[in-house]
Design an enzyme around this catalytic site. Structure first.
Site, PDB file in Angstrom:
ATOM      1  N   GLU A 199      -7.960  -0.463   5.256  1.00 20.27           N
ATOM      2  CA  GLU A 199      -6.502  -0.635   5.108  1.00 20.27           C
ATOM      3  C   GLU A 199      -5.902  -1.166   6.404  1.00 20.27           C
ATOM      4  O   GLU A 199      -5.037  -2.036   6.393  1.00 20.27           O
ATOM      5  CB  GLU A 199      -5.853   0.705   4.747  1.00 20.27           C
ATOM      6  CG  GLU A 199      -6.187   1.162   3.343  1.00 20.27           C
ATOM      7  CD  GLU A 199      -5.581   2.509   2.986  1.00 20.27           C
ATOM      8  OE1 GLU A 199      -5.454   2.779   1.782  1.00 20.27           O
ATOM      9  OE2 GLU A 199      -5.243   3.289   3.890  1.00 20.27           O
ATOM     10  N   ASP A 255       0.838  -1.204   0.000  1.00 20.18           N
ATOM     11  CA  ASP A 255       0.000   0.000   0.000  1.00 20.18           C
ATOM     12  C   ASP A 255       0.875   1.256   0.000  1.00 20.18           C
ATOM     13  O   ASP A 255       2.043   1.221   0.406  1.00 20.18           O
ATOM     14  CB  ASP A 255      -0.909  -0.008   1.243  1.00 20.18           C
ATOM     15  CG  ASP A 255      -2.078   0.963   1.118  1.00 20.18           C
ATOM     16  OD1 ASP A 255      -2.199   1.644   0.089  1.00 20.18           O
ATOM     17  OD2 ASP A 255      -2.884   1.027   2.063  1.00 20.18           O
TER      18      ASP A 255
HETATM   19  O1  LIG Z   1      -7.001   6.197   1.889  1.00 23.50           O
HETATM   20  C1  LIG Z   1      -6.044   6.238   1.146  1.00 23.50           C
HETATM   21  C2  LIG Z   1      -4.765   5.591   1.416  1.00 23.50           C
HETATM   22  O2  LIG Z   1      -4.372   5.644   2.745  1.00 23.50           O
HETATM   23  C3  LIG Z   1      -3.586   5.887   0.496  1.00 23.50           C
HETATM   24  O3  LIG Z   1      -2.646   4.892   0.730  1.00 23.50           O
HETATM   25  C4  LIG Z   1      -2.890   7.185   0.711  1.00 23.50           C
HETATM   26  O4  LIG Z   1      -3.835   8.232   0.708  1.00 23.50           O
HETATM   27  C5  LIG Z   1      -1.798   7.418  -0.342  1.00 23.50           C
HETATM   28  O5  LIG Z   1      -2.371   7.626  -1.582  1.00 23.50           O
HETATM   29  P1  LIG Z   1      -1.502   8.042  -2.850  1.00 23.50           P
HETATM   30  O6  LIG Z   1      -0.671   6.862  -3.214  1.00 23.50           O
HETATM   31  O7  LIG Z   1      -2.533   8.395  -3.886  1.00 23.50           O
HETATM   32  O8  LIG Z   1      -0.683   9.238  -2.462  1.00 23.50           O
END
Ligand SMILES: O=C[C@H](O)[C@H](O)[C@H](O)COP(=O)(O)O
Length: 252
Positions: free
Chosen positions: A136, A114
């Site tokens: 998550e 993630d």
């Molecule tokens: O709820 C969203 C998640 O925690 C994402 O992992 C986090 O916001 C990072 O997202 P991005 O890869 O789009 O920056």
């Protein structure tokens, strides 16, 4: 070294030289300058090497996780399926014909991949910018190994510049907001947003988070809080961090 004619056009655009090793592309970048999206793709590609053969993979949410899903699609015949941390992720996995499994029927999840909104060198994180924090956290709790994939903009010394998301039961939102204000934060309701679980998000501004493990527990104890976006008690096990110099692996 050899160029491969089946190499995706997206890769050809950004690469100087491309080598195919064991069916995987390895490449150096034109001028060694990578955009943020290219850095996200680079960590997504690196994460694939952490996916064991014939396993079920936990998959996160967000733009970086989306690059990982696209990479996972290339090796889908080598995995049994995936557990999704959001409806959006489930949808993207299915669009690649990757089977999405119910976490309740899965007793072993070797790896969860993630992105993050902020991460420290201790691999404590703020997550939930996309509102998927609760699912998550559940998938991360089950997974044996949490691999965080991030571009260098996400690495911070102290958490808290990014507003801390807190998922709340709708009828408790005002009470929770008052309690968080007493803790020194400035909560604001994420207007027009409902989580996959039917709840609301308070984004907490201006909190310098010096003790993330303690604050995570304190906020979670407020009645009406489902969970907050601090991933400190269970942080990441491995961070794959990209910059112009390539992908660095950080383990605590
Ligand atoms: O709820 C969203 C998640 O925690 C994402 O992992 C986090 O916001 C990072 O997202 P991005 O890869 O789009 O920056």
């Amino acid at each position: 070294m050899r160029e491969n004619s089946k190499c995706p056009a997206s890769l050809l655009k950004l690469a100087d030289s491309i080598i195919l090793i064991n069916n995987r592309y390895s490449f150096t970048h034109k001028n060694n300058i990578m955009t943020q999206d290219e850095q996200k793709r680079a960590v997504a590609q690196a994460a694939i090497q952490h996916v064991p053969f014939d396993c079920i993979v936990g998959v996160g949410t967000g733009s970086t996780a989306n690059y990982f899903i696209d990479e996972l699609a290339r090796i889908k015949h080598k995995i049994r399926g995936a557990v999704a941390s959001s409806e959006a992720t489930a949808h993207r996995l299915r669009s690649h014909d990757i089977e999405v499994m119910d976490l309740n029927g899965v007793d072993e999840l070797p790896v969860y991949v993630d992105g993050t909104d902020e991460i420290t060198e201790y691999l404590h994180m703020i997550k939930g910018g996309g509102g998927a924090l609760t699912r998550e956290k559940i998938v991360a709790a089950v997974a044996k190994k949490f691999i965080c994939i991030a571009d260098k903009s996400k690495l911070v010394n102290i958490l808290g510049k990014f507003p801390l998301p807190v998922e709340v039961i709708p009828m408790a939102r005002s009470y929770v907001a008052r309690e968080i204000t007493r803790l020194g934060g400035q909560p604001s309701l994420r207007h027009g947003f409902i989580t996959d679980n039917g709840n609301m998000i308070l984004d907490v501004h201006n909190m310098q988070i010096l003790n993330p493990v303690e604050l995570e527990a304190t906020i979670n104890q407020i009645t009406g809080v489902v969970t907050n976006g601090l991933f400190a008690k269970r942080g990441a096990d491995v961070l794959l961090l990209s910059s112009d110099d390539g992908v660095r692996t950080i383990v605590v």
